[in-house]
Write an enzyme that holds these catalytic residues in place. Structure first.
Site, PDB file in Angstrom:
ATOM      1  N   SER A 171       3.457  -2.462  10.225  1.00 31.37           N
ATOM      2  CA  SER A 171       4.922  -2.530  10.344  1.00 31.37           C
ATOM      3  C   SER A 171       5.505  -3.890   9.942  1.00 31.37           C
ATOM      4  O   SER A 171       6.454  -4.376  10.563  1.00 31.37           O
ATOM      5  CB  SER A 171       5.367  -2.134  11.761  1.00 31.37           C
ATOM      6  OG  SER A 171       4.953  -0.806  12.037  1.00 31.37           O
ATOM      7  N   ASN A 176       0.866  -1.174   0.000  1.00 32.57           N
ATOM      8  CA  ASN A 176       0.000   0.000   0.000  1.00 32.57           C
ATOM      9  C   ASN A 176       0.906   1.228   0.000  1.00 32.57           C
ATOM     10  O   ASN A 176       1.517   1.550   1.011  1.00 32.57           O
ATOM     11  CB  ASN A 176      -0.883  -0.021   1.257  1.00 32.57           C
ATOM     12  CG  ASN A 176      -1.677   1.261   1.423  1.00 32.57           C
ATOM     13  OD1 ASN A 176      -1.813   2.051   0.482  1.00 32.57           O
ATOM     14  ND2 ASN A 176      -2.208   1.483   2.617  1.00 32.57           N
ATOM     15  N   TRP A 177       0.985   1.877  -1.149  1.00 36.86           N
ATOM     16  CA  TRP A 177       1.885   3.033  -1.265  1.00 36.86           C
ATOM     17  C   TRP A 177       1.337   4.289  -0.599  1.00 36.86           C
ATOM     18  O   TRP A 177       2.050   5.294  -0.511  1.00 36.86           O
ATOM     19  CB  TRP A 177       2.139   3.357  -2.742  1.00 36.86           C
ATOM     20  CG  TRP A 177       3.034   2.388  -3.449  1.00 36.86           C
ATOM     21  CD1 TRP A 177       3.689   1.336  -2.912  1.00 36.86           C
ATOM     22  CD2 TRP A 177       3.381   2.426  -4.837  1.00 36.86           C
ATOM     23  NE1 TRP A 177       4.421   0.690  -3.892  1.00 36.86           N
ATOM     24  CE2 TRP A 177       4.245   1.346  -5.081  1.00 36.86           C
ATOM     25  CE3 TRP A 177       3.040   3.257  -5.910  1.00 36.86           C
ATOM     26  CZ2 TRP A 177       4.778   1.080  -6.338  1.00 36.86           C
ATOM     27  CZ3 TRP A 177       3.556   2.994  -7.161  1.00 36.86           C
ATOM     28  CH2 TRP A 177       4.424   1.918  -7.368  1.00 36.86           C
ATOM     29  N   LYS A 178       0.080   4.261  -0.210  1.00 37.22           N
ATOM     30  CA  LYS A 178      -0.562   5.452   0.372  1.00 37.22           C
ATOM     31  C   LYS A 178      -0.371   6.648  -0.578  1.00 37.22           C
ATOM     32  O   LYS A 178      -0.363   6.466  -1.791  1.00 37.22           O
ATOM     33  CB  LYS A 178      -0.010   5.741   1.769  1.00 37.22           C
ATOM     34  CG  LYS A 178      -0.001   4.501   2.650  1.00 37.22           C
ATOM     35  CD  LYS A 178       0.245   4.822   4.088  1.00 37.22           C
ATOM     36  CE  LYS A 178       0.336   3.527   4.869  1.00 37.22           C
ATOM     37  NZ  LYS A 178       0.138   3.701   6.285  1.00 37.22           N
ATOM     38  N   GLY A 218       2.690  -1.246   4.260  1.00 34.41           N
ATOM     39  CA  GLY A 218       2.776   0.175   3.917  1.00 34.41           C
ATOM     40  C   GLY A 218       4.214   0.595   3.667  1.00 34.41           C
ATOM     41  O   GLY A 218       4.771   0.412   2.579  1.00 34.41           O
ATOM     42  N   GLY A 219       4.859   1.135   4.709  1.00 36.46           N
ATOM     43  CA  GLY A 219       6.208   1.698   4.586  1.00 36.46           C
ATOM     44  C   GLY A 219       7.202   0.800   3.869  1.00 36.46           C
ATOM     45  O   GLY A 219       7.969   1.268   3.016  1.00 36.46           O
ATOM     46  N   GLU A 238      -6.818   4.767   7.920  1.00 35.19           N
ATOM     47  CA  GLU A 238      -6.588   6.193   7.628  1.00 35.19           C
ATOM     48  C   GLU A 238      -7.836   6.805   6.982  1.00 35.19           C
ATOM     49  O   GLU A 238      -8.144   7.975   7.211  1.00 35.19           O
ATOM     50  CB  GLU A 238      -5.335   6.349   6.747  1.00 35.19           C
ATOM     51  CG  GLU A 238      -4.081   6.099   7.575  1.00 35.19           C
ATOM     52  CD  GLU A 238      -2.879   5.576   6.807  1.00 35.19           C
ATOM     53  OE1 GLU A 238      -2.863   5.647   5.569  1.00 35.19           O
ATOM     54  OE2 GLU A 238      -1.952   5.080   7.474  1.00 35.19           O
ATOM     55  N   GLY A 252       2.597   2.020  10.756  1.00 35.64           N
ATOM     56  CA  GLY A 252       3.580   3.088  10.593  1.00 35.64           C
ATOM     57  C   GLY A 252       4.313   3.454  11.864  1.00 35.64           C
ATOM     58  O   GLY A 252       4.965   4.485  11.944  1.00 35.64           O
ATOM     59  N   HIS A 292      -9.592   1.341   4.949  1.00 34.47           N
ATOM     60  CA  HIS A 292      -8.296   1.492   5.632  1.00 34.47           C
ATOM     61  C   HIS A 292      -8.495   2.412   6.845  1.00 34.47           C
ATOM     62  O   HIS A 292      -9.284   3.356   6.786  1.00 34.47           O
ATOM     63  CB  HIS A 292      -7.258   2.071   4.661  1.00 34.47           C
ATOM     64  CG  HIS A 292      -5.865   1.998   5.209  1.00 34.47           C
ATOM     65  ND1 HIS A 292      -5.392   2.894   6.140  1.00 34.47           N
ATOM     66  CD2 HIS A 292      -4.860   1.121   4.978  1.00 34.47           C
ATOM     67  CE1 HIS A 292      -4.141   2.562   6.460  1.00 34.47           C
ATOM     68  NE2 HIS A 292      -3.796   1.492   5.769  1.00 34.47           N
ATOM     69  N   GLU A 346      -5.514  -4.951  10.599  1.00 37.21           N
ATOM     70  CA  GLU A 346      -4.457  -3.956  10.803  1.00 37.21           C
ATOM     71  C   GLU A 346      -4.703  -3.202  12.106  1.00 37.21           C
ATOM     72  O   GLU A 346      -5.473  -2.232  12.135  1.00 37.21           O
ATOM     73  CB  GLU A 346      -4.448  -2.951   9.650  1.00 37.21           C
ATOM     74  CG  GLU A 346      -4.203  -3.583   8.303  1.00 37.21           C
ATOM     75  CD  GLU A 346      -3.565  -2.593   7.343  1.00 37.21           C
ATOM     76  OE1 GLU A 346      -2.509  -2.914   6.801  1.00 37.21           O
ATOM     77  OE2 GLU A 346      -4.111  -1.479   7.180  1.00 37.21           O
TER      78      GLU A 346
HETATM   79  C1  PEP Z   1      -0.809   0.120   5.962  1.00 37.00           C
HETATM   80  O1  PEP Z   1      -0.816   1.292   5.640  1.00 37.00           O
HETATM   81  O2  PEP Z   1      -1.734  -0.596   5.571  1.00 37.00           O
HETATM   82  C2  PEP Z   1       0.278  -0.381   6.801  1.00 37.00           C
HETATM   83  C3  PEP Z   1       0.183  -1.579   7.315  1.00 37.00           C
HETATM   84  O3  PEP Z   1       1.372   0.465   6.996  1.00 37.00           O
HETATM   85  P1  PEP Z   1       2.807   0.073   7.638  1.00 37.00           P
HETATM   86  O4  PEP Z   1       3.239  -1.230   7.013  1.00 37.00           O
HETATM   87  O5  PEP Z   1       3.701   1.197   7.280  1.00 37.00           O
HETATM   88  O6  PEP Z   1       2.603  -0.087   9.106  1.00 37.00           O
END
Ligand code: PEP
Length: 261
Positions: free
Chosen positions: A214, A11-13, A235-236, A99, A175, A97, A169
């Site tokens: 993470s 997920n590049w956000k 994500g990251g 966010e 993050g 999500h 999640e």
């Molecule tokens: C996400 O945005 O879905 C996520 C899991 O982010 P991260 O891996 O950065 O925690």
């Protein structure tokens, strides 16, 4: 390890311009072109989807979006429809999500409408659910997460439910560098599967449930060794093509070891 084909979704956000996305695709594809043990998905910002359609065509990498509208078309300024996503070769869409829920006020009712619309269009929704730290500390995490799953999915038929992907999640792990332990991830993915069993009986065994929060190349193997964790939403650690490819390879190695390739 789980019984289902694993899924690793990036997920590049709100990161990457068109040229950054194109460069990423070239390096990433070179690294993962021979991976057949699992499904790989890149969920990119809307503006990068069309260029990625061209880059990823006939590759092992599937394309996903990060949100869509519950409406078909019309006067919905700023929204993107399921048909528009299909038009740029998306096959997956992240919905609900945390966010979107926390920063943009998306409700369980809206998310349920989006899930229904995505399935009707032939897209595979990746429904995100998860509790915040307060809820976890109150001991109500399972109740919250199972409630989110029920509210998003209870109007779906078994056939529709069997085309879903779910991502657990925990908000406190997104993050932040704090990963839920593989035991915590397993416990909640199993709780989600119990809710799915209430909705669709034994077919719940077919639905991939991912963990997100993470996840990195270093911890993917441990997570995938759990029986109800079928992959990860990342994500990251999906933003750099070489690190994400390493994560994918580490996941593929778990599958290869289990099936004895
Ligand atoms: C996400 O945005 O879905 C996520 C899991 O982010 P991260 O891996 O950065 O925690």
């Amino acid at each position: 390890m789980a019984k289902r084909r694993p899924v690793i979704a990036g997920n590049w956000k709100m990161f990457k311009t068109v040229s950054e996305a194109e460069n990423y695709a070239v390096s990433f594809l070179e690294e993962v072109k021979d991976v057949t043990e699992l499904d790989i998905i890149l969920c990119a910002p809307f503006t990068a989807l069309y260029p990625l359609k061209n880059e990823l065509e006939e590759s092992v990498v599937h394309l996903g979006a990060q949100n869509m509208s519950w409406a078909d078309q019309g006067a919905y300024t700023g929204e993107i429809s399921a048909q528009m996503l299909l038009d740029v070769a998306c096959t997956y869409v992240i919905l609900g999500h945390s966010e979107r829920r926390e920063l943009f006020g998306e409700t369980d009712q809206e998310i349920a409408k989006k899930v229904k619309k995505a399935l009707a269009a032939g897209l595979t929704p990746i429904l995100c659910v998860g509790e915040n730290l307060n809820v976890r500390e109150e001991g109500k995490a399972a109740e919250r997460v199972q409630g989110q799953v029920t509210l998003a999915l209870s109007s779906l038929s078994t056939e529709e439910l069997s085309r879903m992907v779910i991502a657990y999640e925990p908000i406190w792990a997104i993050g932040t560098g704090k990963t839920a332990s593989s035991k915590d991830a397993q416990e909640m993915c199993a709780a989600i599967r119990n809710t799915l069993t209430d909705l669709m009986g034994l077919n719940a065994e077919k639905v991939p449930i991912l963990y997100g929060g993470s996840v990195k190349a270093e911890n993917i193997a441990e997570l995938l060794n759990e029986p109800d964790v079928d992959g990860a939403l990342v994500g990251g650690a999906s933003l750099d093509p070489l690190s994400f490819a390493k994560l994918v390879h580490n996941a593929a190695a778990v599958v290869a070891r289990v099936v004895g390739i």
